[in-house]
Motif scaffolding. Structure first.
Motif, PDB file in Angstrom:
ATOM      1  N   SER A   1       0.823  -1.224   0.000  1.00 28.72           N
ATOM      2  CA  SER A   1       0.000   0.000   0.000  1.00 28.72           C
ATOM      3  C   SER A   1       0.851   1.267   0.000  1.00 28.72           C
ATOM      4  O   SER A   1       0.504   2.267  -0.615  1.00 28.72           O
ATOM      5  N   GLY A   2       1.999   1.216   0.665  1.00 26.72           N
ATOM      6  CA  GLY A   2       2.862   2.396   0.699  1.00 26.72           C
ATOM      7  C   GLY A   2       3.623   2.614  -0.591  1.00 26.72           C
ATOM      8  O   GLY A   2       4.251   3.661  -0.781  1.00 26.72           O
ATOM      9  N   LEU A   3       3.573   1.618  -1.485  1.00 33.97           N
ATOM     10  CA  LEU A   3       4.246   1.796  -2.780  1.00 33.97           C
ATOM     11  C   LEU A   3       3.432   2.690  -3.704  1.00 33.97           C
ATOM     12  O   LEU A   3       3.919   3.150  -4.726  1.00 33.97           O
ATOM     13  N   VAL A   4       2.163   2.890  -3.354  1.00 31.64           N
ATOM     14  CA  VAL A   4       1.338   3.855  -4.077  1.00 31.64           C
ATOM     15  C   VAL A   4       1.697   5.246  -3.529  1.00 31.64           C
ATOM     16  O   VAL A   4       1.806   5.415  -2.316  1.00 31.64           O
TER      17      VAL A   4
END
Lengths: 284, 121
Positions: free
Chosen positions: A167-170
């Motif tokens: 999710s943090g790669l977005v």
């Protein structure tokens, strides 16, 4: 709300991969230069739906996206219950070539993201003559694991954990609708599949020592990476670009999933690349 | 400032529901300061400030004060925008039994981001 049909057509393709029968789901839209799109680890071809709904692109390109075996609507091969899924460079390269051949694609442009961004480097090295151009999104030579990958294949964490890990790669600036659609695809992955893809991404598919064998005069390579990606960082892409002699494009306010997390912004970066590829074509 | 996590979490019914399986104690280190976060069924029951000479907790999450400050910016810079990004840069440490954390990863990412200045979650 008026019901509207997408211009996308989905079909199943039966073919042999690595000596085993497979049923592969693919979607396509548009006409022109074939643009074969490769999804990220643990997700599926839905990531490219915005591209397939983009008339400016489909007017000139036949955009195709397939679900890798074990992903999306492509089933695992018969007997899957007796094995642990693990992606390798050889299987991945052969899969892209086999799908391309089965669909009679004439020297397609292949565009891949993440693991797809890595495999286009392998394709550039091994089979430059089979492609008219290669586009690597979030392309790096290698990624060291930064968390214990065993968490991705457990009955008590499965599903949400794969999506939560990425999710943090977005990018935090991505539209919420597209961000959560991207994560939903991850939640739907089969048990152990994301982890099996990462075997290629974080171990077996390390291409750093072979980058010098890529000749971009045989097949142009374009590299685009989002600044918020901490899996394949802009520095990782710059290192690949320097090694093979191309100019990377670093996308501001973008993360690891440009085509699905922020399609409106991504097209601004992609359209000039596609124009350049069109311009290299001999006049009809 | 850390104590605001309690009211913000307990006011967020969706987030509490997401953490419905979370009951336990987490030690949070912000530089030299330590806080015990006591969770029950996704809600925050109490936040206690240290020091704790012998903390008995499920897991510990630690980062320098300036790293947490960067993480809590309304639009954090790349590398400071997510716990996993901080882990990748080796500026965040997680210790203890990771099962509670990893099996509720969406929840804990959101809980620690509660102190982020408003821009919408």
């Amino acid at each position: 709300m008026k019901a509207v049909m997408d211009p996308i057509i989905g079909r199943y393709l039966n073919l042999e991969l690595e000596g085993r029968a497979h049923r592969i789901y693919f979607e396509e839209a548009g006409q022109g230069i074939p643009l074969l799109c490769l999804h990220t680890a643990g997700s599926d071809g839905r990531q490219y739906r915005a591209l397939m709904n983009d008339e400016e692109i489909t007017a000139r390109f036949r955009v195709i996206s397939f679900d890798m075996p074990w992903h999306g609507k492509s089933s695992p091969p018969e007997g899957w219950q007796e094995e642990t899924y693990k992606l390798t460079s050889d299987a991945y390269v052969n899969m892209v070539l086999a799908v391309s051949q089965a669909l009679s694609l004439d020297r397609p442009v292949a565009m891949g993201c993440s693991i797809g961004g890595r495999i286009v480097l392998h394709l550039a090295r091994r089979h430059p003559e089979r492609f008219r151009a290669l586009i690597g999104l979030q392309s790096g030579g290698h990624v060291d694991p930064y968390y214990d990958l065993d968490w991705l294949y457990r009955s008590d964490t499965h599903g949400e954990v794969a999506a939560a890990v990425v999710s943090g790669l977005v990018a935090p600036t991505a539209p919420h609708k597209e961000c959560w659609e991207t994560l939903w695809h991850y939640m739907q992955g089969g048990p152990g599949i994301f982890k099996g893809d990462l075997y290629f991404y974080k171990f077996e598919g390390d291409i750093r020592a072979m980058l010098g064998e890529i000749d971009v005069t045989k097949c142009p390579v374009h590299l685009l990476t989002g600044e918020y990606d901490y899996s394949c960082t802009p520095e990782d892409t710059k290192a690949v670009a320097a090694e093979i002699g191309v100019e990377p494009i670093i996308m501001k306010d973008m993360g690891h999933f440009p085509m699905s997390e922020n399609p409106a912004m991504f097209r601004k970066y992609l359209l000039p690349v596609l124009k350049e590829i069109e311009a290299q074509e001999p006049a009809a | 400032m850390i104590t605001q996590m309690k009211s913000r979490l307990n006011a967020n019914a969706r987030l509490v529901e997401r953490g419905r399986l979370v009951s336990g104690t987490v030690l949070m280190r912000v530089g030299d300061d330590a806080y015990k976060l006591i969770f029950d069924k996704g809600g925050l029951v109490d936040i206690q400030q240290g020091p704790f000479p012998m903390p008995n907790v499920d897991f510990t999450i630690s980062a320098a004060a300036e790293e947490w400050r960067d993480f809590w910016q309304p639009v954090p810079k790349p590398g400071s925008h997510d716990l996993m990004a901080m882990l990748k840069r080796r500026v965040l440490t997680l210790e203890g039994n990771m099962h509670l954390f990893m099996s509720n990863l969406f929840y804990f990412k959101a809980v620690f981001a509660l102190l982020r200045e408003e821009k919408g979650q």
